[in-house]
Design an enzyme around this catalytic site. Structure first.
Site, short mmCIF file in Angstrom:
data_model
loop_
_atom_site.label_atom_id
_atom_site.label_comp_id
_atom_site.label_asym_id
_atom_site.label_seq_id
_atom_site.Cartn_x
_atom_site.Cartn_y
_atom_site.Cartn_z
N GLU A 1 0.82 -1.21 0.00
CA GLU A 1 0.00 0.00 0.00
C GLU A 1 0.86 1.27 0.00
O GLU A 1 0.43 2.32 -0.47
CB GLU A 1 -0.93 0.00 1.22
CG GLU A 1 -2.38 0.21 0.84
CD GLU A 1 -3.34 0.04 1.99
OE1 GLU A 1 -4.43 -0.49 1.74
OE2 GLU A 1 -3.04 0.43 3.14
N HIS B 1 7.62 -27.03 -1.53
CA HIS B 1 6.95 -28.13 -2.20
C HIS B 1 5.77 -27.64 -3.04
O HIS B 1 4.96 -28.44 -3.50
CB HIS B 1 6.49 -29.17 -1.17
CG HIS B 1 7.63 -29.76 -0.41
ND1 HIS B 1 8.16 -31.00 -0.69
CD2 HIS B 1 8.39 -29.25 0.60
CE1 HIS B 1 9.18 -31.23 0.12
NE2 HIS B 1 9.34 -30.18 0.91
N LYS C 1 -14.04 0.52 -3.95
CA LYS C 1 -15.13 0.94 -3.06
C LYS C 1 -16.20 1.67 -3.86
O LYS C 1 -17.39 1.39 -3.72
CB LYS C 1 -14.60 1.88 -1.96
CG LYS C 1 -13.69 1.20 -0.95
CD LYS C 1 -13.34 2.18 0.16
CE LYS C 1 -12.24 1.64 1.03
NZ LYS C 1 -11.67 2.63 1.93
O1 PA5 Z 1 -3.15 1.46 5.89
C1 PA5 Z 1 -4.28 1.89 5.71
O2 PA5 Z 1 -4.53 3.09 5.82
C2 PA5 Z 1 -5.42 0.97 5.39
O3 PA5 Z 1 -5.02 -0.32 5.14
C3 PA5 Z 1 -6.42 0.96 6.53
O4 PA5 Z 1 -5.78 0.51 7.69
C4 PA5 Z 1 -7.63 0.09 6.23
O5 PA5 Z 1 -8.18 0.45 5.01
C5 PA5 Z 1 -8.66 0.22 7.33
O6 PA5 Z 1 -9.07 1.55 7.47
P1 PA5 Z 1 -9.86 2.05 8.74
O7 PA5 Z 1 -8.99 1.88 9.93
O8 PA5 Z 1 -10.16 3.49 8.46
O9 PA5 Z 1 -11.11 1.22 8.85
#
Ligand code: PA5
Length: 435
Positions: free
Chosen positions: A288, A309, A423
């Site tokens: 990310e 394996h 989303k």
């Molecule tokens: O690193 C990030 O920002 C994302 O992976 C969030 O942790 C994830 O989308 C969850 O978001 P939230 O804590 O707002 O529910």
């Protein structure tokens, strides 16, 4: 002293020391941007010096709430997705028994995770499992609006309220969210739930050392003070700009050089199941943070020797666009020795009396050399032990390294604009008002 060591021996035929040294000037620039808050994503640098600045009162509050939950509940459900659950899951898997949920009350509550998918069967199965148990919940969402945990929380909140009434539910629901904004914050205020705050300047995937990760780990019986002590040590070691003194930056530079040479996939290869969720946490952190603007290393993981394996063939002889980082453990907590068989039916008596650790070590060395010969550059990050102290260092090591790689590759490592696309489509298909 560091509880982590980086061995780069198997990189020698792929990148030279000089190539690494040549990037020192760029590392200095990125380091100054991080420390000075002058680069992209500067609003999300709260994790940088979090270990050394977290107030003792915050830690004490987490510990005391965790003690109440441990006294009250047989099953503790962590509701969250992405950065809001992977860190605690990684920590609990790394530090606790491989079978801790099977040990019953003496080891604290059983710990389960919900809201990290939208599977009806998964959540229905979880309901079956916890039906006869005393339950506590920790719902974690920084935005407070993420669909997956919000759905799971609706289901679980209803279940807890039906079982204990609204007053009983109040004692059993803990909310970890933003200090002032979001639907979850308003709900917690309205219903009087205990809340922990996710600092504004810490993004989800960098939040393992905030209550997001610390509270579930404390409920799991983990010594979070020792974890933070290790992270503080990591902060000291990995906040130095010099590549000679900072293995997190050295690792970042090596990744960047390999990426520039066409090694676009990094495989984090472990030899201990305890590292399984750590690899998942690392994948999210790296993926990310770095995968944007049509750039970025694709982070993958394998669990050896099991995956030798299944994926071993591909890694040995498939497309040469990969490099490997072996994440290994110096010593297991307990040593098992291989017994002798009277008639040596399986031909393994030559190993009788050897520890499993020694065999596993040779498996790693043998694999690392075979893959190097097969054209896969690899390095090894060795962790001293399965202690909270080592884990704290490790979390910090990867956070620093990923932030540095992102900067070296010219991307903002602290945003995730691409996540919104699925989303939007999903909301359209679901007919969400206003979309
Ligand atoms: O690193 C990030 O920002 C994302 O992976 C969030 O942790 C994830 O989308 C969850 O978001 P939230 O804590 O707002 O529910």
């Amino acid at each position: 002293m560091s509880n982590l060591s980086l061995n780069c021996e198997n990189l020698k035929s792929f990148i030279s020391d000089q190539e690494v040294i040549n990037l020192q000037a760029q590392v200095n620039l990125c380091h100054d941007q991080l420390e000075g808050g002058t680069g992209e994503g500067a609003d999300y640098l709260g994790w940088l010096h979090l270990p050394s600045s977290i107030p003792d009162t915050n830690v004490a509050e987490i510990e005391s709430t965790a003690r109440s939950v441990r006294d009250l509940c047989e099953a503790f459900i962590v509701v969250g997705i992405g950065g809001s659950y992977l860190g605690s899951r990684a920590g609990i898997s790394f530090l606790n028994s491989s079978f801790s949920n099977q040990f019953g009350r003496q080891g604290g509550p059983e710990i389960y995770f919900a809201g990290q998918n939208i599977s009806s069967d998964y959540h229905a199965d979880l309901f079956d499992l916890i039906a006869g148990r005393d339950v506590c919940l920790n719902v974690i969402s920084k935005s407070g609006t993420t669909t997956e945990p919000a759905i799971a929380f609706r289901l679980l909140k209803e279940m807890v309220e039906n079982k204990y009434g609204a007053d009983g539910a109040r004692d059993r629901i803990v909310v970890t969210t933003d200090s002032s904004q979001g639907a979850l914050k308003s709900l917690a205020n309205d219903l009087g739930y205990k809340t922990f705050v996710i600092p504004d300047d810490v993004g989800g995937r960098y939040s393992v050392l905030t209550p997001v990760g610390l509270f579930p780990m404390a409920v799991a019986g983990i010594n979070i003070r020792e974890l933070l002590e290790g992270a503080r040590r990591g902060e000291t070691i990995y906040s130095k700009p010099s590549l000679d003194q900072n293995d997190a930056y050295r690792y970042a530079v090596i990744r960047q050089l390999l990426y520039q040479k066409g090694k676009t996939t990094e495989i984090l290869a472990t030899f201990q199941p305890a590292f399984g969720y750590l690899a998942e946490w690392w994948k999210q952190l790296a993926g990310e943070s770095e995968g944007k603007n049509l750039k970025g290393i694709f982070p993958a993981s394998v669990g050896f020797t099991s995956d030798l394996h299944s994926m071993g063939q591909w890694i040995q002889e498939g497309n040469r666009n990969i490099f490997e980082t072996f994440l290994t453990l110096e010593a297991s907590r307990r040593q098992l020795k291989i017994p002798a068989f009277q008639n040596d039916a399986d031909g393994l008596n030559y190993l009788a009396g050897e520890t499993l650790d020694r065999v596993n070590e040779k498996a790693w060395l043998g694999t690392a050399n075979a893959h190097k010969e097969g054209g896969v550059p690899n390095m090894t990050l060795k962790v001293k032990d399965r202690s909270p102290y080592s884990l704290g260092q490790l979390f910090y090591f990867f956070e620093r390294a990923v932030a540095m790689t992102g900067c070296l590759n010219g991307v903002n490592p602290f945003d995730q604009p691409g996540v919104e696309f699925y989303k939007e489509n999903m909301f359209k298909l679901l007919g969400k008002p206003g979309i």
